[in-house]
Design a protein around this motif. Structure first.
Motif, short mmCIF file in Angstrom:
data_model
loop_
_atom_site.label_atom_id
_atom_site.label_comp_id
_atom_site.label_asym_id
_atom_site.label_seq_id
_atom_site.Cartn_x
_atom_site.Cartn_y
_atom_site.Cartn_z
N HIS A 138 0.83 -1.21 0.00
CA HIS A 138 0.00 0.00 0.00
C HIS A 138 0.86 1.26 0.00
CE1 HIS A 138 -3.69 -2.33 1.16
NE2 HIS A 138 -4.10 -1.52 0.22
N LYS A 141 2.10 1.77 -3.36
CA LYS A 141 1.05 2.14 -4.30
C LYS A 141 0.78 3.64 -4.27
CE LYS A 141 -3.44 0.60 -5.04
NZ LYS A 141 -4.56 -0.15 -4.50
N MET A 145 0.59 6.63 -7.72
CA MET A 145 -0.55 7.34 -8.29
C MET A 145 -0.18 8.73 -8.81
SD MET A 145 -4.16 8.32 -6.71
CE MET A 145 -4.95 9.67 -7.50
N MET A 148 1.94 8.37 -12.05
CA MET A 148 1.15 8.05 -13.23
C MET A 148 0.31 9.25 -13.67
SD MET A 148 0.00 4.14 -12.53
CE MET A 148 -0.26 3.60 -14.20
N GLN A 152 0.58 11.29 -17.30
CA GLN A 152 -0.61 11.56 -18.11
C GLN A 152 -0.72 13.05 -18.41
OE1 GLN A 152 -3.99 9.85 -16.04
NE2 GLN A 152 -5.14 9.91 -17.96
N GLN A 182 3.63 -0.78 -11.14
CA GLN A 182 2.22 -0.80 -10.73
C GLN A 182 1.65 -2.20 -10.82
OE1 GLN A 182 -0.46 0.89 -9.89
NE2 GLN A 182 -2.15 -0.04 -11.00
N GLN A 186 0.22 -4.51 -7.84
CA GLN A 186 -1.14 -5.03 -7.98
C GLN A 186 -1.15 -6.55 -7.78
OE1 GLN A 186 -3.36 -2.53 -8.44
NE2 GLN A 186 -4.76 -4.13 -7.79
N LYS A 193 -4.80 -11.01 -1.19
CA LYS A 193 -6.24 -11.20 -1.03
C LYS A 193 -6.60 -12.67 -1.17
CE LYS A 193 -7.73 -6.88 -2.88
NZ LYS A 193 -8.31 -6.35 -4.09
N SER A 200 -12.66 -10.77 -3.95
CA SER A 200 -14.08 -10.65 -4.28
C SER A 200 -14.26 -10.88 -5.77
CB SER A 200 -14.58 -9.27 -3.89
OG SER A 200 -13.84 -8.29 -4.58
N LEU B 94 -12.65 8.58 -4.51
CA LEU B 94 -11.42 7.93 -4.96
C LEU B 94 -11.21 6.71 -4.09
CD1 LEU B 94 -8.93 10.92 -5.41
CD2 LEU B 94 -10.52 9.95 -7.06
N ALA B 96 -9.27 2.90 -3.22
CA ALA B 96 -8.16 1.98 -3.49
C ALA B 96 -8.78 0.73 -4.09
CB ALA B 96 -7.46 1.64 -2.18
N SER B 97 -7.98 -0.06 -4.79
CA SER B 97 -8.54 -1.23 -5.46
C SER B 97 -8.99 -2.28 -4.45
CB SER B 97 -7.51 -1.84 -6.39
OG SER B 97 -6.35 -2.14 -5.67
N SER B 98 -8.60 -2.10 -3.17
CA SER B 98 -8.97 -3.11 -2.18
C SER B 98 -10.41 -2.96 -1.68
CB SER B 98 -8.00 -3.05 -0.99
OG SER B 98 -7.89 -1.73 -0.54
N SER B 100 -14.26 -3.40 -1.73
CA SER B 100 -15.07 -4.46 -2.35
C SER B 100 -16.18 -3.86 -3.20
CB SER B 100 -15.66 -5.38 -1.29
OG SER B 100 -16.79 -4.77 -0.74
N ILE B 101 -16.63 -4.67 -4.16
CA ILE B 101 -17.68 -4.25 -5.08
C ILE B 101 -18.96 -3.90 -4.31
CG2 ILE B 101 -19.12 -5.06 -6.98
CD1 ILE B 101 -16.53 -7.00 -7.41
N LYS B 118 -8.07 4.11 -7.75
CA LYS B 118 -6.69 4.57 -7.85
C LYS B 118 -5.85 3.49 -8.51
CE LYS B 118 -6.63 7.52 -3.76
NZ LYS B 118 -6.08 7.68 -2.42
N PRO B 119 -4.86 3.75 -9.29
CA PRO B 119 -4.46 5.09 -9.72
C PRO B 119 -5.47 5.69 -10.68
CG PRO B 119 -3.13 3.42 -10.81
CD PRO B 119 -4.00 2.70 -9.86
N ILE B 120 -5.86 6.93 -10.42
CA ILE B 120 -6.93 7.50 -11.23
C ILE B 120 -6.43 7.95 -12.59
CG2 ILE B 120 -8.56 8.30 -9.49
CD1 ILE B 120 -7.00 11.09 -9.94
N ASP B 121 -7.39 7.94 -13.50
CA ASP B 121 -7.17 8.46 -14.84
C ASP B 121 -7.66 9.90 -14.80
OD1 ASP B 121 -7.82 9.21 -17.50
OD2 ASP B 121 -7.67 7.09 -18.07
#
Lengths: 376, 134
Positions: A138, A141, A145, A148, A152, A182, A186, A193, A200, B94, B96-98, B100-101, B118-121
Motif C-alpha cells: 500500500h 502504491k 498514483m 502516473m 498523463q 504498478q 497489484q 487477497k 471478491s 477515490l 483503493a482497489s482493495s 469491495s464491489i 486509484k491510480p486515477i485516470d
C-alpha cells in the motif's frame, strides 16, 4: 479374535476337567475303595487348584493388558498419559510394558506440545509477514498514483505545452517502468487477497466465447506487432457463471507468460474453449514456446516460484502470475492445470462452471454459433 | 453557485471543486490539473476540515478520498447522508482497489456520483466532474 481370558479358561478348564475325569475313572476301576477315594479327592483338588490358578493368572495377566489398551486409547484421543489405575500383577514384562508406554507417550506428548507451540508461533510470524507485505504494497502504491498522474498530465500538449521528441521518448520510458511497477504491486495485493480468502468476484452468466474474444482483442494488436500468430479456437460457446474481469486477468497473465517464452521466430499462441464435460467449460492458452520440464511443472503454481531464479535470468516478473491465476480460478469454482513438453510448447487449461440457466433464456437475440473456428 | 462564463464548446463553465485527500501529492496533482483545465479548486488534507467546508460552502463537485487518518471518507459520507443528502450527487469517491464491489454498490445506492479507482485516470476524473455539472 478371542480374548486371553477365554483362551486360558478354555485350555485350563478342559485340562482340569480331564484330570477330574481320569481321577473319577480310576475311582470307579479301583478295587480298594480307600485308595479310590484318595485318587478322586486328589483329582478334585488338582482340578479345582488348576481352575483357581487359571483364574488368578488370567486376572493378573489380562487386567494390565486391558488397562494398557485403555491408556493407549485415552492417549491417542487426548494426548495425555492417564495414571495406571491398577498394579501390574507382579508380572515383570507387563510392568516394563506399562513403563515403556508411559515413557514413549510422555515423549510424544512433549513433542506434540512443542510442535503446537511452534505452529502457533509460525502462524503469528506468517500473519505479521502478510500484514507487513500488505502495508508495504500500500505504501508503494500511494506514490505511484501521482507519478502516473503526472505522466498523463505531461502528455497533454494543450495543458503542458508540446514536448520534443527526446523528452517524449524519455517520458514514455518512465511510463513503461511505472506501469510495470504498478503491475507488480497489484499482483502482490491480489496474491494477498487470495491468501486471506478476501478475493471478491462478481459472477454473472456470460458466454464463454465472449471471454475468449475479450482476451483475443486485448492481445491481438501487440501480437501482430511482435509477429506472433494469435489464434482463437472455440469448441463450445456454452455460458459460464463467472466474473469476466477476473477471467480476463487470468487470460492476460497466461498470454503474457506465453509471450515471454516464445521462440524468436514463428511464435504462435492459441486460445480457446473445449467442451469436455457437462459441468464445466475448459479454457486454454497454448504456445509453442520453450516448454516446462516435468519437475518444474510441479512448482509453477507456487507463489514466487520462477523457473529460472538465477540473477542472470532473462525473464522479468514477480513470480506471482500463475499462483494468482490458480487462486482466481479456484475462487471462481474451477481448477487449473498445465501440459507441457520441453522445447515444444506449453498449454495452460482452466475449468469454469457452466451457467445453470439455459442459453436461450439469456440472449435470444444473439444466439451463439457452435464449434466455429475463428482464426486470426 | 457555478460561475458560468461562457457556454461555447471549447470553453467549459468554470466549476468550483473541493478536493479532500490526506495525500498532499495527490491533491497537488489533481488541483494543478483542474487549475489548468480552468476550474477553481479548494484543497483540504483533513477529513474534518473537509466536512466543515461542505457544510458552509456550495461546491459543484467534491472529490473525496476514502482512506484518511482520523476522520475518513466513510464518516464524511455518513455525515452528508444524515445532514444534507442532496449534496450526495456531487461526490466523486477515490477508492483503493482493495475496496469491495459491495461497498462501491452501496455508495452508488446512496447517490454518490462516481467511484474512481486509484491510480486515477485524470481524464476520467475530469469527465466525472463535468458530468455532475451538466
Amino acid at each position: 479374535m478371542f480374548k486371553i481370558k477365554q483362551a486360558l479358561f478354555l485350555i485350563f478348564g478342559i485340562t482340569s476337567f480331564i484330570i477330574f475325569y481320569i481321577g473319577f475313572l480310576n475311582y470307579l476301576k479301583t478295587q480298594d475303595s480307600n485308595m479310590g477315594l484318595l485318587i478322586l479327592l486328589f483329582s478334585v483338588i488338582v482340578s479345582v487348584g488348576t481352575l483357581l490358578a487359571t483364574f488368578h493368572v488370567s486376572k493378573n495377566l489380562t487386567k494390565p493388558i486391558e488397562t494398557l489398551v485403555q491408556r493407549m486409547q485415552d492417549f491417542s484421543q487426548t494426548n495425555i498419559v492417564t495414571p495406571n489405575p491398577c498394579d501390574d500383577g507382579g508380572i515383570q514384562e507387563l510392568h516394563i510394558l506399562h513403563k515403556n508406554f508411559e515413557e514413549m507417550a510422555n515423549k510424544v506428548g512433549e513433542t506434540l506440545k512443542k510442535e503446537k507451540q511452534l505452529n502457533i508461533k509460525l502462524k503469528e510470524i506468517d500473519t505479521r509477514k502478510t500484514e507487513f507485505m500488505s502495508m508495504i504494497s500500500h505504501e508503494l502504491k500511494t506514490p505511484i498514483m501521482p507519478i502516473m498522474g503526472y505522466i498523463q498530465l505531461l502528455k497533454k500538449e494543450e495543458l503542458m505545452g508540446e514536448l520534443n521528441e527526446k523528452q517524449m521518448n524519455a517520458l514514455n520510458e518512465i511510463a513503461i517502468s511505472t506501469e510495470r511497477l504498478q503491475k507488480i504491486i497489484q499482483d502482490i495485493l491480489t496474491a494477498q487477497k487470495i491468501d486471506l480468502g478476501k478475493l471478491s468476484s462478481e459472477k454473472e452468466n456470460v458466454q464463454s466465447r465472449v471471454l475468449v474474444e475479450n482476451a483475443y482483442r486485448a492481445f491481438y494488436p501487440y501480437c501482430k506487432n511482435k509477429d506472433v500468430q494469435l489464434t482463437m479456437l472455440l469448441d463450445t460457446n456454452d455460458n459460464v457463471y463467472s466474473d469476466p474481469d477476473r477471467v480476463s486477468q487470468v487470460f492476460s497473465n497466461l498470454i503474457s507468460n506465453a509471450l515471454a517464452f516464445l521462440p524468436e521466430k514463428n511464435g504462435t499462441i492459441k486460445i480457446g474453449t473445449l467442451n469436455n464435460s457437462d459441468e464445466n467449460v475448459t479454457f486454454y492458452v497454448q504456445d509453442n514456446g520453450i516448454g516446462i520440464s516435468d519437475d518444474q511443472q510441479k512448482n509453477i503454481f507456487k507463489k514466487f516460484y520462477q523457473v529460472d531464479t538465477s540473477s542472470k535470468r532473462k525473464k522479468e516478473g514477480s513470480g506471482l502470475g500463475l499462483s494468482i491465476c490458480e487462486g482466481i480460478i479456484k475462487n471462481l469454482g474451477g481448477r487449473m492445470w498445465v501440459k507441457s513438453t520441453l522445447n515444444q510448447g506449453t498449454t495452460f487449461f482452466f475449468d469454469l462452471p457452466k451457467a445453470q440457466v439455459p442459453v436461450d433464456h439469456l440472449d435470444s437475440l444473439d444466439k451463439p454459433s457452435h464449434s466455429n473456428h475463428l482464426a486470426s | 453557485m457555478s460561475k458560468t462564463l461562457s457556454k461555447t464548446k471549447n470553453q467549459k463553465s468554470r466549476l468550483n471543486i473541493l478536493i479532500i485527500d490526506d495525500n498532499e501529492q495527490i491533491t497537488k496533482l489533481i488541483s494543478s490539473f483542474l487549475d489548468m483545465s480552468n476550474h477553481d479548486c479548494t484543497v483540504v488534507n483533513d477529513g474534518k476540515e473537509g466536512l466543515e467546508l461542505i457544510k458552509t460552502n456550495q461546491f459543484d463537485s467534491i472529490i473525496l478520498d476514502l482512506a484518511m487518518p482520523e476522520f475518513d471518507g466513510y464518516e464524511i459520507i455518513d455525515a452528508i447522508q444524515k445532514e444534507d443528502p442532496l449534496q450526495m450527487h456531487k461526490i466523486i469517491i477515490l477508492t483503493a482497489s482493495s475496496i469491495s464491489i459491495d461497498i462501491i454498490q452501496k455508495f452508488k445506492n446512496l447517490g454518490v456520483s462516481a467511484c474512481l479507482q486509484k491510480p486515477i485516470d485524470i481524464d476520467q476524473l475530469l469527465s466525472s466532474i463535468t458530468d455532475i455539472a451538466t
